[in-house]
Write an enzyme that holds these catalytic residues in place. Structure first.
Site, PDB file in Angstrom:
ATOM      1  N   ARG A 155      58.216  38.553  25.990  1.00  0.00           N
ATOM      2  CA  ARG A 155      57.840  40.084  26.534  1.00  0.00           C
ATOM      3  C   ARG A 155      58.718  40.781  27.151  1.00  0.00           C
ATOM      4  O   ARG A 155      58.686  41.974  27.144  1.00  0.00           O
ATOM      5  CB  ARG A 155      56.537  39.665  27.969  1.00  0.00           C
ATOM      6  CG  ARG A 155      55.891  40.436  27.776  1.00  0.00           C
ATOM      7  CD  ARG A 155      55.385  39.879  28.956  1.00  0.00           C
ATOM      8  NE  ARG A 155      53.271  39.319  28.321  1.00  0.00           N
ATOM      9  CZ  ARG A 155      52.544  39.229  29.041  1.00  0.00           C
ATOM     10  NH1 ARG A 155      52.816  38.870  31.014  1.00  0.00           N
ATOM     11  NH2 ARG A 155      51.052  39.405  29.375  1.00  0.00           N
ATOM     12  N   HIS A 157      54.517  44.798  31.390  1.00  0.00           N
ATOM     13  CA  HIS A 157      54.010  43.902  30.459  1.00  0.00           C
ATOM     14  C   HIS A 157      55.141  45.461  29.541  1.00  0.00           C
ATOM     15  O   HIS A 157      55.394  46.613  29.821  1.00  0.00           O
ATOM     16  CB  HIS A 157      52.579  44.662  30.459  1.00  0.00           C
ATOM     17  CG  HIS A 157      52.034  43.995  29.000  1.00  0.00           C
ATOM     18  ND1 HIS A 157      52.178  44.715  27.242  1.00  0.00           N
ATOM     19  CD2 HIS A 157      51.100  42.882  29.173  1.00  0.00           C
ATOM     20  CE1 HIS A 157      50.928  43.696  26.502  1.00  0.00           C
ATOM     21  NE2 HIS A 157      50.824  42.718  27.982  1.00  0.00           N
ATOM     22  N   ARG A 163      56.697  35.062  34.367  1.00  0.00           N
ATOM     23  CA  ARG A 163      55.572  34.474  33.753  1.00  0.00           C
ATOM     24  C   ARG A 163      55.225  34.255  32.546  1.00  0.00           C
ATOM     25  O   ARG A 163      54.825  35.235  31.235  1.00  0.00           O
ATOM     26  CB  ARG A 163      54.291  35.372  34.534  1.00  0.00           C
ATOM     27  CG  ARG A 163      53.085  34.603  34.132  1.00  0.00           C
ATOM     28  CD  ARG A 163      51.685  35.885  34.947  1.00  0.00           C
ATOM     29  NE  ARG A 163      52.207  37.045  33.816  1.00  0.00           N
ATOM     30  CZ  ARG A 163      50.881  37.162  33.608  1.00  0.00           C
ATOM     31  NH1 ARG A 163      50.004  37.017  33.891  1.00  0.00           N
ATOM     32  NH2 ARG A 163      51.097  38.333  32.552  1.00  0.00           N
ATOM     33  N   GLU A 222      48.299  32.109  22.453  1.00  0.00           N
ATOM     34  CA  GLU A 222      48.685  33.221  23.176  1.00  0.00           C
ATOM     35  C   GLU A 222      50.627  33.126  22.852  1.00  0.00           C
ATOM     36  O   GLU A 222      50.693  32.381  23.175  1.00  0.00           O
ATOM     37  CB  GLU A 222      48.710  34.179  24.289  1.00  0.00           C
ATOM     38  CG  GLU A 222      46.941  34.748  24.567  1.00  0.00           C
ATOM     39  CD  GLU A 222      46.734  35.320  25.758  1.00  0.00           C
ATOM     40  OE1 GLU A 222      47.909  34.999  26.875  1.00  0.00           O
ATOM     41  OE2 GLU A 222      46.063  36.109  26.201  1.00  0.00           O
ATOM     42  N   HIS A 232      53.382  44.993  35.281  1.00  0.00           N
ATOM     43  CA  HIS A 232      52.302  44.412  35.287  1.00  0.00           C
ATOM     44  C   HIS A 232      51.817  42.648  35.909  1.00  0.00           C
ATOM     45  O   HIS A 232      51.269  42.546  36.138  1.00  0.00           O
ATOM     46  CB  HIS A 232      52.914  43.240  33.610  1.00  0.00           C
ATOM     47  CG  HIS A 232      50.539  42.952  33.216  1.00  0.00           C
ATOM     48  ND1 HIS A 232      49.990  43.404  33.218  1.00  0.00           N
ATOM     49  CD2 HIS A 232      50.759  41.924  32.722  1.00  0.00           C
ATOM     50  CE1 HIS A 232      49.312  43.038  32.375  1.00  0.00           C
ATOM     51  NE2 HIS A 232      49.336  41.625  32.731  1.00  0.00           N
TER      52      HIS A 232
HETATM   53  C1  LIG Z   1      45.662  44.589  33.601  1.00  0.00           C
HETATM   54  C2  LIG Z   1      45.416  43.753  33.506  1.00  0.00           C
HETATM   55  C3  LIG Z   1      45.784  42.380  33.049  1.00  0.00           C
HETATM   56  C4  LIG Z   1      45.705  41.135  33.077  1.00  0.00           C
HETATM   57  N1  LIG Z   1      45.574  39.838  32.467  1.00  0.00           N
HETATM   58  C5  LIG Z   1      46.098  38.649  33.021  1.00  0.00           C
HETATM   59  C6  LIG Z   1      45.466  37.340  31.812  1.00  0.00           C
HETATM   60  O1  LIG Z   1      44.508  38.048  30.846  1.00  0.00           O
HETATM   61  N2  LIG Z   1      45.550  36.428  32.476  1.00  0.00           N
HETATM   62  C7  LIG Z   1      45.931  36.503  33.545  1.00  0.00           C
HETATM   63  O2  LIG Z   1      46.226  34.761  33.713  1.00  0.00           O
HETATM   64  N3  LIG Z   1      46.587  37.400  34.675  1.00  0.00           N
HETATM   65  C8  LIG Z   1      46.654  38.881  33.955  1.00  0.00           C
HETATM   66  N4  LIG Z   1      46.775  39.389  34.821  1.00  0.00           N
HETATM   67  C9  LIG Z   1      47.508  39.524  36.329  1.00  0.00           C
HETATM   68  C10 LIG Z   1      46.201  38.646  37.174  1.00  0.00           C
HETATM   69  O3  LIG Z   1      45.120  39.589  36.589  1.00  0.00           O
HETATM   70  C11 LIG Z   1      46.538  38.575  38.404  1.00  0.00           C
HETATM   71  O4  LIG Z   1      47.698  38.406  38.396  1.00  0.00           O
HETATM   72  C12 LIG Z   1      45.380  38.104  39.979  1.00  0.00           C
HETATM   73  O5  LIG Z   1      44.342  38.795  38.998  1.00  0.00           O
HETATM   74  C13 LIG Z   1      45.766  38.258  41.108  1.00  0.00           C
HETATM   75  O6  LIG Z   1      44.741  37.545  41.646  1.00  0.00           O
HETATM   76  P1  LIG Z   1      44.858  37.621  42.932  1.00  0.00           P
HETATM   77  O7  LIG Z   1      44.049  37.693  44.045  1.00  0.00           O
HETATM   78  O8  LIG Z   1      46.653  37.075  43.408  1.00  0.00           O
HETATM   79  O9  LIG Z   1      45.132  39.587  43.360  1.00  0.00           O
HETATM   80  P2  LIG Z   1      44.064  40.473  43.039  1.00  0.00           P
HETATM   81  O10 LIG Z   1      42.988  40.651  42.299  1.00  0.00           O
HETATM   82  O11 LIG Z   1      45.605  41.842  43.166  1.00  0.00           O
HETATM   83  O12 LIG Z   1      43.413  40.681  44.461  1.00  0.00           O
HETATM   84  C14 LIG Z   1      44.246  41.241  45.584  1.00  0.00           C
HETATM   85  C15 LIG Z   1      43.122  41.748  46.586  1.00  0.00           C
HETATM   86  O13 LIG Z   1      43.824  42.022  47.217  1.00  0.00           O
HETATM   87  C16 LIG Z   1      43.386  43.377  48.202  1.00  0.00           C
HETATM   88  N5  LIG Z   1      44.684  43.757  48.851  1.00  0.00           N
HETATM   89  C17 LIG Z   1      45.936  44.727  48.903  1.00  0.00           C
HETATM   90  N6  LIG Z   1      46.409  44.977  50.067  1.00  0.00           N
HETATM   91  C18 LIG Z   1      45.674  44.507  51.131  1.00  0.00           C
HETATM   92  C19 LIG Z   1      45.968  44.819  52.567  1.00  0.00           C
HETATM   93  N7  LIG Z   1      46.459  44.951  53.184  1.00  0.00           N
HETATM   94  N8  LIG Z   1      44.632  44.644  53.018  1.00  0.00           N
HETATM   95  C20 LIG Z   1      43.323  44.520  52.702  1.00  0.00           C
HETATM   96  N9  LIG Z   1      43.185  43.675  51.035  1.00  0.00           N
HETATM   97  C21 LIG Z   1      44.575  44.081  50.502  1.00  0.00           C
HETATM   98  C22 LIG Z   1      43.281  43.954  46.855  1.00  0.00           C
HETATM   99  O14 LIG Z   1      42.806  45.561  46.454  1.00  0.00           O
HETATM  100  C23 LIG Z   1      42.378  43.377  46.207  1.00  0.00           C
HETATM  101  O15 LIG Z   1      41.545  43.059  46.988  1.00  0.00           O
HETATM  102  C24 LIG Z   1      46.437  41.043  35.005  1.00  0.00           C
HETATM  103  C25 LIG Z   1      46.738  41.837  35.183  1.00  0.00           C
HETATM  104  C26 LIG Z   1      46.886  43.008  35.409  1.00  0.00           C
HETATM  105  C27 LIG Z   1      46.985  44.330  35.894  1.00  0.00           C
END
Ligand SMILES: Cc1cc2nc3c(=O)[nH]c(=O)nc-3n(C[C@H](O)[C@H](O)[C@H](O)COP(=O)(O)OP(=O)(O)OC[C@H]3O[C@@H](n4cnc5c(N)ncnc54)[C@H](O)[C@@H]3O)c2cc1C
Length: 492
Positions: free
Chosen positions: A270, A229, A364, A114, A329
């Protein structure tokens, strides 16, 4: 709910970070998910995959070098070293949890290259369906683990502290308000995308966990660094925009406007591509990603998930260029933590996109966020095992919090381009609501941080300060540090 699980760690969020913490700790714990598991999070939407130095010609040191270069002088070198070093083991653990990564004909892991990675090191699954496959495997494990209580349709509405320590949380589940007495809360609530109109994130990803931590006095850091993004699908929508992954440009897709002309370098960093597209759109052009010259009519074979999103919007990516525009993003900043996810508040941990270890600096490196979510989620799970966690007899009275829509204000002021006038104006709009509204508070904190950084670096571009400051310095602050400049942020 009759038997409330008081005295257990409560993990706020059910993305990769939260579920990894829950699966790692040996303690009974509670996981909050505002939606049914597997929805409402960024993790299942991840397309590209997860970065780890696994190729024979790759090393964690090279991975660290690329991460530091992307971070534009503001990474924490120790966080970079420690997290990239755990990449290979993270993939092994995910394999052992049942994640099926794509393999080569020789049955080795198939690793993608990438942008800004000097080696192919992105482990992926189902082509561009990486996050969904990782989450499928973890959700299966969580469901089969009786010590994990998952509260679906439940969100954090308040975080209580007593004498500076976490003492409980308020939850709203469906229409019921619940208070859990506990001295351990883990904010794994993801990023801030849905605070903006143009975003690739689901609506639940709106910085509310960050707001609760801020109100409790936690140290916040790097909040001004919001990654846009360059290529989200440009269709009429009130919700999240499907992402057209960098991999499409990596596979030879070119950026053209309505006249068919190219106007920027597709594989530039990016933030540069995002700024070029934003400027072209501002000049009243439309922008398209055209993969036909390279892929012919085989787009769907290479990118099935993206093709499905295009088709759902009535577009055929095999035969027509895809309309694109930049969208928020990823949030590099967040609640400041150490490498165990510990915040500045005893009993409060943060992991994943909500936290900030300093891995990403000002920008990032693609696919490092899933790695960080897993590595720090796991570190938090281990830290919980060594923590003393109690059920306080009483906890402070809850305060009411609202979630209003300030997306236009934030987008207009703290978007791809910022300046002192727009940020000051946004703060004046946001701060009167920040005492009671979680969205206003997080938005105001981002504007405050963006106003403080009087230079352009990484994802942060100030029109009134287009150059770089000679010294690269990170900005950490608590709400209390900024009370003098914005007194309305004082919690009631
Ligand atoms: C479309 C897209 C594609 C991506 N592709 C990549 C990739 O290929 N590789 C990569 O490394 N990163 C990628 N990213 C970034 C990556 O997906 C995220 O940074 C990562 O998944 C974050 O994980 P997390 O567990 O911190 O948060 P999340 O997976 O966003 O989970 C957060 C959780 O907290 C919950 N939540 C929010 N507020 C509250 C609240 N007040 N009370 C209770 N629960 C709450 C949400 O509903 C969710 O369940 C991408 C992001 C997007 C949007």
């Amino acid at each position: 709910m009759t038997d409330l699980p008081h005295g257990q760690p409560v993990i706020v969020g059910a993305g990769l970070a939260g579920l990894t913490a829950a699966l790692t700790t040996k303690r009974p714990c509670v996981v909050l998910s505002p939606h049914p598991l597997g929805t409402g999070a960024a993790s299942p939407l991840a397309q590209g995959g997860i970065a780890a130095a696994l190729a024979p010609d790759d090393t964690p040191a090279l991975h660290a070098q690329d991460t530091l270069a992307a971070g534009d002088g503001l990474c924490d070198p120790e966080a970079v070293r420690a997290i990239t070093a755990q990449g290979p083991d993270a993939i092994q653990t995910l394999l052992s949890l049942g994640v099926t990564f794509d393999r080569t004909a020789a049955n080795t892991l198939d690793l993608h290259l990438e942008a800004a990675h000097s080696r192919p090191r992105i482990a992926h699954a189902n082509g561009d369906g990486s996050g969904a496959e990782i989450m499928r495997a973890l959700i299966r494990k969580v469901r089969a683990t009786p010590r994990i209580t998952v509260l679906e349709n439940a969100k954090l509405t308040a975080l209580h502290t007593r004498n500076g320590n976490v003492s409980g949380i308020d939850i709203r589940q469906d229409a019921t308000d619940i208070t859990l007495r506990t001295t351990a809360c883990i904010i794994a609530s993801g990023g801030i995308g849905a605070l903006y109109e143009q975003t690739t994130s689901p609506a639940a990803i709106a910085g509310t966990g960050l707001a609760m931590a801020a109100r409790a006095g936690a140290t916040l850091i790097d909040l001004e660094f919001v990654q846009f993004h360059p290529t989200a699908l440009d269709i009429e929508t009130q919700g999240r925009r499907p992402l057209i992954s960098e991999a499409v440009r990596g596979a030879g897709g070119i950026l053209i406007d309505e006249t068919g002309n190219r106007f920027t370098e597709e594989l530039a960093p990016r933030d540069q591509v995002a700024r070029a597209i934003a400027a072209h759109l501002k000049d009243r052009h439309r922008v398209f990603l055209d993969s036909r010259p390279k892929l012919g009519n085989r787009f769907s074979t290479h990118f099935p998930t993206i093709a499905a999103a295009c088709r759902a919007a009535g577009l055929d990516p095999d035969t027509t260029p895809i309309p694109v525009r930049p969208a928020v993003h990823y949030h590099m900043g967040g609640i400041a933590t150490d490498l165990h996810g510990q915040t500045s508040i005893p009993g409060l941990w943060a992991c994943g996109e909500a936290g900030c270890t300093g891995l990403h600096g000002a920008n990032r490196l693609a696919s490092n966020s899933l790695l960080e979510a897993f590595v720090i989620g796991r570190a938090v799970g281990n830290a919980l095992d060594g923590a003393s966690i109690a059920s306080p007899l009483t906890t402070t009275a809850p305060y009411r919090i609202t979630y209003n829509d300030f997306r236009k204000t934030l987008g207009d002021s703290a978007g791809i381009l910022r300046n002192s006038r727009s940020l000051t104006h946004a703060l004046a709009t946001l701060t009167p609501h920040a005492r009671t509204d979680a969205h206003a508070l997080t938005s105001a904190l981002i504007c405050h941080a963006a106003l403080q950084r009087q230079e352009s670096r990484g994802a942060h571009f100030r029109q009134d300060h287009p150059g770089r400051a000679p010294m690269a310095k990170r900005h950490a602050f608590t709400m209390h540090d900024i009370l003098a400049s914005t007194p309305d942020l004082i919690p009631s």
